[in-house]
Design an enzyme around this catalytic site. Structure first.
Site, short mmCIF file in Angstrom:
data_model
loop_
_atom_site.label_atom_id
_atom_site.label_comp_id
_atom_site.label_asym_id
_atom_site.label_seq_id
_atom_site.Cartn_x
_atom_site.Cartn_y
_atom_site.Cartn_z
N LYS A 31 -29.02 -26.21 6.37
CA LYS A 31 -29.59 -25.02 5.76
C LYS A 31 -29.99 -25.27 4.31
CE LYS A 31 -28.05 -21.22 7.19
NZ LYS A 31 -26.93 -20.35 7.59
N ARG A 103 -23.60 -18.19 2.51
CA ARG A 103 -23.74 -18.62 3.90
C ARG A 103 -23.36 -20.09 4.06
NH1 ARG A 103 -29.41 -16.93 6.30
NH2 ARG A 103 -30.23 -18.09 4.52
N GLY A 112 -23.86 -19.20 14.40
CA GLY A 112 -22.85 -18.16 14.55
C GLY A 112 -21.42 -18.66 14.52
N MET A 114 -19.79 -20.26 11.99
CA MET A 114 -19.10 -20.13 10.71
C MET A 114 -19.52 -18.83 10.03
SD MET A 114 -19.04 -24.06 9.39
CE MET A 114 -20.78 -24.30 9.67
N ARG A 341 -35.32 -24.71 10.26
CA ARG A 341 -34.60 -25.82 10.89
C ARG A 341 -35.32 -26.18 12.18
NH1 ARG A 341 -29.31 -22.12 12.45
NH2 ARG A 341 -30.38 -20.71 13.89
N HIS A 457 -27.06 -14.33 19.59
CA HIS A 457 -26.05 -15.40 19.73
C HIS A 457 -26.03 -15.94 21.16
CE1 HIS A 457 -21.94 -16.79 20.70
NE2 HIS A 457 -22.04 -17.39 19.54
N SER A 771 -22.41 -56.89 37.38
CA SER A 771 -22.59 -55.45 37.22
C SER A 771 -21.27 -54.89 36.68
CB SER A 771 -22.95 -54.78 38.54
OG SER A 771 -23.12 -53.39 38.37
N CYS A 839 -22.92 -49.94 36.33
CA CYS A 839 -23.09 -48.96 37.42
C CYS A 839 -21.98 -47.91 37.41
CB CYS A 839 -23.13 -49.67 38.77
SG CYS A 839 -21.69 -50.69 39.13
N TYR A 859 -30.02 -53.47 32.87
CA TYR A 859 -30.30 -52.18 33.51
C TYR A 859 -29.04 -51.33 33.52
CZ TYR A 859 -27.93 -53.92 37.72
OH TYR A 859 -27.01 -54.41 38.59
#
Length: 880
Positions: A31, A103, A112, A114, A341, A457, A771, A839, A859
């Site tokens: 913020k 804030r 929401g 804090m 933001r 919220h 693997s 895997c 992979y």
């Protein structure tokens, strides 16, 4: 502010907005850095001035047991003096008071979670000065009432319901419906009543001191901690505190407050969207207590302000190269911007924005891919209402977060958590949600509220967590205390079934069929970009032709793990499998059972090979301990007594059968006779499987003309000799069936034991590929049972900050990851070109995929529905 702690008093704890920038996010929070950047971009006429207390101050404050760092109080006083000079007003001035907001502002957005205090600086004297200066006594007393209410709740912990109950009482006594209909006398009465709930400080500087400490303390509040646990935000980041000159959306009918998105935050369509309320402050919009108006109505209310806002949204989006979520206030016709933001958005909006941004020239493909949260793409692969289904619409609300869900009604977060723990699918139903409900969001299949809009919220958190949500379904009268939902003459109660569609805002009591989604054109485009960029291959874990076809549909490049034991679980296979196991000391009986299993396995493999169409298929030979295929002692005794088990050989008596079962018992079967140990001790089981594989491959090659790319994988190897022995037998059997080693198939091993990682150089002498089975490697490396720790150890360990999330969910890089790297490096020391993949479940986790890319694996393999996520995550890993 309170007791101080030793630190260098020269440390800069406070920055004016004019000193900050977007590059200071870590220090100033999201913020604070966003306001500073926006002030640079839009100028002081659009962004009210103020200052930010750094995240470092919060960290130091927490480390010191909530003692204020030395120098912070003096720096706040100096920054306040500069703000007063810039604003031309003083905090607490009896005639022309400066009011400020206080804030929070964490590095990552925590909507929401804090605390915030608005209108700070008013007391019984200055409120009259504000009334005279503004010429609007109602506005002044409304602001004072809000300050006392918010201060009591945030700083002193007075439950919000106490204030709301008083507001309802006063409205009822005066016969009005809305807060905005309360006159000055009513607001004065409320303010006086609220001040009896706690000790309200009349000194504005004391108000500021207490509010700053309350915001710092809220970083460790229960809801903030819970949110961080679920979103993997480190506790040691801390929050900044932003003190900003107030501008007033509750100034009258020419004023308003709202939240806007540069593009539709649900669909990603290139039109601004959002909510606003006339004569209101920002908390009214985001709390969901009042149902706001849609942003497009802003053009009717004030065309000039609407045009200015749309242009600012375009400017911010071009500047940040990302969808923006802003807060704005209109005071007496003048537009002010209070925050910007990156917009939290569901997967469908993220994908559309990425594709549109590239088409518009705003982003490159690589940049667009990096705007997508790969994990949230899972939402595109979840069920939706069947479009051909007919159902009665119970109510309609705001389409707040896409996807469909069905479940039993629960009214509290606690109820959602408890029901989910019992395996129930639930819908969390509330008039509006609050930050304390975050645990319920995680447990619920979906969220339904009767109040609030797209920026409430409930909507923000649901979209952030990928939960379907319908908000603002005003036709529903939700009574949480009575555990009832009324709509007309109907009454629904806790436990009743309900279905919601967060893409259309629909609510129904009908059992609407849910359909699996398809990958649409935009998603396909994103996946094509990912495939152009990624280095890691992506395969699927698939055991059936249906799984294989779904995997190919989602872009899998082969099967990285076929778990053959799943093929033995079918009802027609279990008796034969059990017969084989029970005949361990009966060669003829076992041979007969294996002969009956062989054609069944062959048919399974043929289906897999045909579905994969020449792509690699890695088949893991039987892995689990044999006891998993057997009933327990009590069950088998009962079944034998009732003659319900139809064995394929003459049954021994119960006593003999029981003796065989007991001979298979092991104290810790997951570390017992399983995997390669079965192949060494009972080679005929693996021989049967190899024959089935070979015959299936030859049959498919003859039938389709396409030879499968076969990879036969031996699990749980710890010693090179194990692999050597089993490999020799595989080669012999496959040769008998007509397959040639190397040309028709390869033989590799699953690396899932610490010793295998350490002995990988010797094991690689007999392996064509590795693997890494990271599920068992995590079990054996950490000494955790994955079946037991999730509900016992993990919560406590996360709370104690031993780890941020379950090591079975995201790989433990420092420990298990190190074993993977050791195994890979030592294996390739013997065979430099050794192919290697992973895997385990980690193969579909974006954070783990980033690690596997860096480690040099070839992979990953994951469930079919995680394949698209893995493709994008692999590309993002390459870009990183």
């Amino acid at each position: 502010m309170s007791a101080t702690v030793k630190a260098d008093p020269r440390t800069k704890w406070v920055y004016d907005f004019s000193e900050g920038s977007r590059d200071m996010r870590v220090l100033l929070g999201g913020k604070g850095s966003g306001i500073a950047e926006m002030a640079r971009l839009l100028g002081p006429d659009r962004v009210p001035p103020g200052f930010t207390i750094t995240t470092e101050a919060c960290v130091r404050y927490m480390e010191a047991g909530r003692a204020v760092p030395p120098g912070l109080e003096e720096q706040v006083d100096a920054a306040l003096a500069r703000l007063e000079q810039q604003a031309g007003r003083r905090l607490g001035d009896p005639d022309d008071p400066l009011l400020v907001s206080v804030r929070s502002g964490a590095r990552d957005s925590m909507p929401g979670m804090m605390d915030t205090v608005l209108n700070l600086g008013l007391n019984d004297v200055s409120v009259e000065g504000l009334a005279r200066r503004s010429g609007n006594p109602r506005f002044a007393w409304d602001s004072y009432r809000r300050l006392v209410q918010m201060f009591g709740n945030v700083v002193h912990g007075v439950p919000g319901e106490r204030f709301e109950d008083e507001i309802k009482r006063v409205k009822a006594e005066r016969g009005v419906t809305l807060d905005t209909e309360l006159d000055v006398d009513a607001l004065k009465e409320l303010t006086a009543t609220f001040k009896t709930f706690f000790d309200f400080p009349s000194d504005p500087r004391e108000q500021l001191r207490q509010a700053i400490l309350a915001v710092l303390d809220s970083w460790m509040g229960a809801r903030a901690v819970e949110y961080r646990r679920q979103n993997l935000i480190p506790d040691d980041w801390g929050t900044a505190v932003n003190v900003q000159q107030m501008v007033f959306g509750n100034y009258g009918d020419t004023s308003a407050s709202g939240v806007a998105f540069s593009r539709d935050e649900v669909t990603g369509a290139p039109e601004p969207s959002g909510d606003f309320l006339v004569n209101a402050q920002g908390e009214d919009v985001v709390s969901g207590v009042r149902t706001p108006r849609d942003l497009h109505e802003l053009a009717d209310w004030n065309p000039e302000v609407h045009a200015q806002l749309v242009e600012i949204l375009r400017t911010l989006e071009r500047h940040y190269k990302d969808m923006q979520d802003v807060e704005f206030t209109v005071q007496d016709g003048h537009l002010y911007m209070l925050q910007t933001r990156a917009a939290k958005r569901p997967a469908q909006a993220a994908v559309r924005f990425a594709v549109d941004a590239v088409a518009e020239g705003l982003l490159t493909k690589a940049e667009a891919l990096q705007t997508i949260d790969a994990e949230k793409l899972d939402a595109l692969l979840h069920p939706t209402f069947d479009p051909d289904a007919s159902y009665e619409v119970l109510a309609r609300g705001v389409a707040a977060s896409p996807g469909a869900a069905k479940g039993r009604i629960v009214f509290t977060a606690h109820g959602a958590v408890a029901a989910a723990a019992e395996g129930q699918s639930v819908i969390l139903v509330r008039p509006f949600t609050e930050a304390e409900d975050v645990a319920g969001f995680a447990a619920a299949a979906g969220i339904l509220t009767s109040e609030g809009g797209k920026a409430s919220h409930a909507a923000l958190v649901a979209r952030g967590m990928g939960r379907p949500a319908v908000t603002g379904a005003a036709a529903l009268d939700i009574d949480v205390k009575a555990r009832e939902v009324r709509i007309g003459d109907r009454v629904l109660r806790g436990g009743d079934m309900i279905a919601i569609d967060g893409s259309t805002g629909t609510v129904t009591l009908d059992d609407v069929p849910l359909v699996q989604p398809a990958v649409d054109e935009r998603f396909s485009t994103v996946l094509e970009w990912a495939d152009e960029i990624r280095r890691l291959g992506v395969r699927a874990n698939a055991d059936t032709p249906e799984d294989a076809r779904k995997a190919r549909e989602f872009g899998a490049q082969g099967i990285g793990l076929c778990r053959t034991e799943h093929m033995f679980m079918a009802p027609d296979r279990q008796p034969k499998m059990r017969a084989m196991i029970m005949a361990l000391d009966d060669p003829e009986g076992r041979a007969k059972a294996l002969d009956e299993l062989l054609p069944l396995q062959q048919a399974d493999f043929e289906g897999l090979f045909e579905a994969m169409g020449g792509l690699p298929v890695t088949i893991r030979l039987l892995d689990p301990p044999l006891h998993e295929f057997l009933p327990d002692h009590d069950e088998i005794h009962e079944e034998l007594k009732r003659a319900q088990l139809q064995w394929t050989w003459d049954l021994p008596d119960i006593q003999a059968t029981d003796q065989i079962l007991r001979s298979l018992e092991e104290s810790n079967p997951m570390l017992g006779t399983r995997g390669v140990r079965l192949g060494v001790l009972h080679p005929d089981i693996y021989e049967m499987q190899v024959r089935a594989i070979a015959r299936a491959a030859l049959a498919v090659r003859e039938r389709t003309g396409e030879a499968p790319r076969l990879e036969i994988m031996i699990p749980l190897v710890a010693f090179s000799r194990e692999l050597e022995l089993v490999r020799e037998r595989i080669v012999a059997v496959a040769g008998e069936e007509g397959l040639t080693e190397g040309a028709d198939y390869e033989i590799g091993t699953m690396i899932e034991l610490p010793r295998a990682c350490l002995a990988a150089a010797r094991i690689a002498e007999h392996a064509d590929f590795f693997s890494f089975g990271t599920n068992d490697l995590t079990q054996t490396g950490l000494g955790f049972s994955r079946d037991d720790i999730e509900g016992t150890v993990v919560p406590g360990y996360v709370e104690a900050r031993i780890f941020a999330r379950s090591p079975f969910e995201s790989i433990d890089e420092a420990g298990i990851g190190e074993l993977v790297q050791i195994g890979l490096e030592r294996g390739r020391r013997t065979r430099p070109d050794l192919p290697a993949g992973v895997c385990g479940e980690h193969g579909g986790d974006p954070a783990s995929i980033g690690f596997f890319h860096r480690a040099g694996l070839d992979y990953v393999s994951c469930s079919p529905y995680r394949v698209p996520i893995a493709r994008v995550a692999a590309a993002q890993a390459a870009l990183s």
